[in-house]
Design a protein around this motif. Structure first.
Motif: not given
Length: 798
Positions: A493-520
């Motif tokens: 069920y997971g998603e590959d974030f390698s191309s999205i997040a890995v360059p940012t993490i290796n360069e800046t030390g972290y990656y941040e984002n927001i999970w949306i459309n969740l149940n309250e």
């Protein structure tokens, strides 16, 4: 009167058949069963007939279900204006008693046909008492003088039927034609005839004829754009008769196209689709060409093999016992005349394309060449004297017959070289957290409130891959209780974030984002799986709950909160229940604007709605929360149903019998209690084939007047949950009408907010390394354990 459903997908309108029939404008009951002989045109009739110089007729088959008596059916024909008198079409067709087939023979004087002219006719079976509402009673045909010019003999290598029966490396000679007036359009003569089938199945025609029949069929391939080759859906000529698979069709995946290069037509892996329309539960559409074997060679084409792979072969201790070298193994095609390569510091596979271009144009630093290269040998090993332990990347290009580096055939491999010191390989450095948006990203709170969103942050260094998944904690716990590991859940069920997040993490030390459309007010678990450049992996699980919705300010008359909605019907003696628990919440600051979540299906989808206190009507607009710019989504392709992304679901709302499913969904409200109490429009959640747009059936449906709605503020409902395995029930809208529960579980996973991708770090340093040819290191001894690769040979599209 009939309901017609339209399913819009990728800009193409796929019109399905009849939804239901009824006896009055307020009635949504199924239509009557067919009576009479049930005569129809088969769906295998081609729309175009190409007639050769010696042909003066075409035959149109007509079928029927009931065969007891002889029968004559009237035919009405409409011929294109100006072409009257050229085509001679009989006014009727006759069945012999006991026969289910009658042939309608259309004749013409071939000398009267003009090359390049299309002769069109529409044919109608004119016998209302003996037709069927589920078959074709009208077809359009075009008769064209033979438009093909024979090119000669080419070759076809199968990558199509193997997607259904198991791949086999089968290649046959075929006759190929080119279109006389349409540049780049080719026709392969009887591509899947008995010559192909006997070779593919390893049996004689006599052996196969008990299970299969073959109708001569030619396959047209459009190569007008050599970089976007397509194969429209076509009948292959093969029909399977023993197990109910029926007629077999070929087409390319609409999202993937093929290429024509140097006279060779090829398609990417899973770029070809094999379909069958029979009654078997396994009938449907399947991805094919799983190994990329599909290939058509035009006459005169020559295949050159410039393939190249590179792999780390291990560490070789030199004869001085004080130094070590990295062994790199190359495997190459028979036409490769040499190999140019570079060795770069670090795991820089993300920059391999840039390095390959630099090797090709000669601008890369420290380009290495294999000395005394042997053409056709197939493999060679080199040793590279690396002095420092750490990660490295080799990027290599094969040389063609003119000793030109081929950028398109580049190979790359990253590896960790331990060196003589044999230092410990660093563990995977990755950490994760989830928290509220208000505390961690307050500037994003307006679009991502705490009750439907969760902030997350991934920290680490020297990462190579990253896979993420956010799912309700209860669903995670259920999957774990069923024996699934975190790794297996992420894989499914997971998603590959390698191309999205890995360059940012290796360069800046972290990656941040927001999970949306969740149940309250719901607990969510985020699973993280990362691998570092040294090959070490790590799996993390973090949990956080969304906030409860604050409705204390609301003073309107509509009863907000949870509602149970249930509709039951009987199909083939089985009671079918559609149910959901939807939640109504007010839009902040408004007394008559609302959102409604989990309408029709508990999959966390939210819609905008409004309440009219004068008419006591609650109306769901079809506009989805978070996707306001798309307008109403009712009646549109909406989102993927299965994890393999082979099926897509859509929400359809029908206000009347003429609707196409795009109407607002309307409820009536009790004027005294303010509670929603009745559905006034037909609501369906339909599933369609993602490749073709053909509707397969429904997940849930709710009929007006028969759907029970109960106010259940704190209810623990028995509604259908998204983690359960749901059967796709057949409906008259589906071309292939069957109910089945063999599809993947529909587990609701969280979606991520849109964030810009980071560019890969471009600081790549190649090394001036001493290299030499060497023998490959011996393979490691077998340890009695073989790892089985889980590979879906048949990935179903429906």
């Amino acid at each position: 009167m009939k309901y017609i459903t339209k399913f819009l997908l990728m800009g193409i309108v796929a019109v399905a058949g009849l939804l239901s029939a009824c006896t009055s404008s307020d009635d949504f009951e199924p239509g009557p069963k067919d009576s009479g002989a049930q005569v129809y045109f088969p769906n295998t009739i081609p729309s175009e007939f190409n007639v050769g110089d010696d042909e003066s007729s075409v035959t149109i088959p007509v079928r029927r279900v009931v065969t007891d008596e002889a029968l004559t059916v009237n035919i009405l024909a409409s011929i294109e204006q100006g072409q009257e008198g050229i085509l001679n079409i009989p006014s009727s067709v006759s069945f012999e008693a006991g026969s289910d087939l009658a042939n309608l023979v259309i004749t013409f004087n071939h000398s009267a046909l003009v090359d390049g002219t299309e002769y069109k006719a529409s044919l109608l079976l004119n016998d209302e008492q003996n037709l069927t509402q589920y078959g074709n009673n009208m077809i359009d045909i075009t008769i064209i003088p033979w438009p093909w010019e024979e090119l000669g003999t080419g070759k076809y290598r199968d990558g199509w039927l193997g997607g259904f029966f198991g791949e086999k490396d089968v290649e046959i000679d075929v006759t190929i034609h080119k279109h006389k007036s349409q540049e780049g359009v080719y026709m392969v003569e009887e591509m899947f005839g008995w010559t192909f089938m006997t070779e593919f199945f390893g049996a004689t025609q006599s052996d196969l004829s008990g299970q299969f029949s073959y109708t001569p069929a030619n396959i047209v391939i459009n190569c007008a754009n050599p970089q976007a080759v397509t194969i429209a859906e076509q009948y292959s000529g093969i029909t399977e008769n023993s197990y109910g698979y029926g007629n077999f069709y070929i087409m390319n995946d609409p999202e993937q196209v093929g290429t024509l290069e140097n006279g060779v037509i090829s398609f990417p892996k899973k770029g070809i689709i094999v379909g069958c329309d029979g009654t078997s539960e396994d009938a449907g559409y399947y991805y094919s060409n799983n190994s990329g074997l599909f290939r058509i060679m035009l006459p005169g084409a020559q295949i050159t093999d410039y393939t190249l792979t590179a792999a780390y072969g291990g560490m070789l201790v030199n004869s001085d016992n004080t130094s070590a070298s990295a062994v790199i193994d190359f495997t190459y095609g028979t036409d490769v005349t040499g190999i140019n390569y570079v060795i770069a510091e670090g795991d820089v596979e993300a920059s391999a394309a840039t390095l390959a271009a630099q090797i090709a144009n000669g601008t890369a630093e420290n380009i290495l060449t294999i000395e005394d290269f042997v053409v056709g040998a197939g493999s060679v090993s080199i040793k590279a004297d690396l002095t420092t332990p750490g990660p490295y990347t080799v990027v290599a290009l094969p040389l063609d017959k003119e000793n030109k580096p081929l950028e398109s055939n580049a190979a790359a491999a990253s590896f960790y070289f331990p060196g003589m010191d044999g230092g410990d390989i660093p563990d995977c450095d990755v950490e994760a957290m989830m928290g509220s948006v208000s505390e961690n990203k307050p500037d994003a709170l307006e679009k991502n409130p705490d009750e439907s969103s969760l902030y997350f942050k991934i920290s680490g260094s020297e990462l190579k891959t990253l896979h993420l998944l956010a799912m309700s904690t209860s669903n995670i716990e259920t999957l774990v209780a069923q024996g699934a590991s975190y790794e297996e859940i992420i894989a499914s069920y997971g998603e590959d974030f390698s191309s999205i997040a890995v360059p940012t993490i290796n360069e800046t030390g972290y990656y941040e984002n927001i999970w949306i459309n969740l149940n309250e007010n719901t607990s969510y678990t985020m699973l993280v799986q990362a691998t570092n450049i040294y090959g070490r992996s790590k799996v993390l699980a973090v949990e956080k709950s969304t906030a409860a919705v604050d409705t204390s300010w609301y003073t309107g008359e509509l009863a907000i909160g949870k509602y149970d909605m249930v509709y039951q019907s009987v199909e083939d003696g089985e009671t079918i229940t559609s149910s959901c628990t939807f939640t109504v919440n007010p839009v902040k600051g408004s007394e008559n604007e609302f959102t409604i979540k989990d309408l029709g299906l508990n999959n966390t989808t939210s819609w905008y709605a409004s309440y009219d206190s004068a008419t006591h009507k609650f109306t769901v607009s079809g506009v989805e929360v978070g996707y306001e710019d798309l307008g109403s989504r009712f009646g549109q392709g909406w989102g993927y149903y299965d994890q393999a992304r082979t099926m897509i679901l859509g929400f359809f709302s029908f206000a009347n019998e003429q609707s196409n499913g795009t109407d607002p969904c309307v409820f009536s409200v009790d004027a005294t209690t303010g509670q929603i109490n009745q559905l006034e429009t037909l609501l369906q959640v339909l599933v369609a084939d993602a490749a073709s747009g053909k509707i397969l059936g429904y997940l849930t449906q709710y009929l007006p007047g028969e759907t029970v709605i109960t106010y259940a503020e704190n209810a623990s409902s028995s509604a259908v949950q998204p983690s359960s395995k749901q059967a796709i029930r057949h409906t008259a809208t589906a071309k292939y009408m069957k109910a089945t529960d063999r599809f993947s579980d529909h587990v609701a996973t969280a979606k991520c907010a849109e964030m810009p991708k980071s560019a890969a770090h471009s600081g790549v340093r190649t090394l001036d390394v001493k290299t030499a040819k060497c023998e490959p290191l011996p393979a490691k001894p077998y340890n009695g354990k073989a790892k089985i690769s889980k590979k879906a040979v048949n990935s179903p599209l429906m």
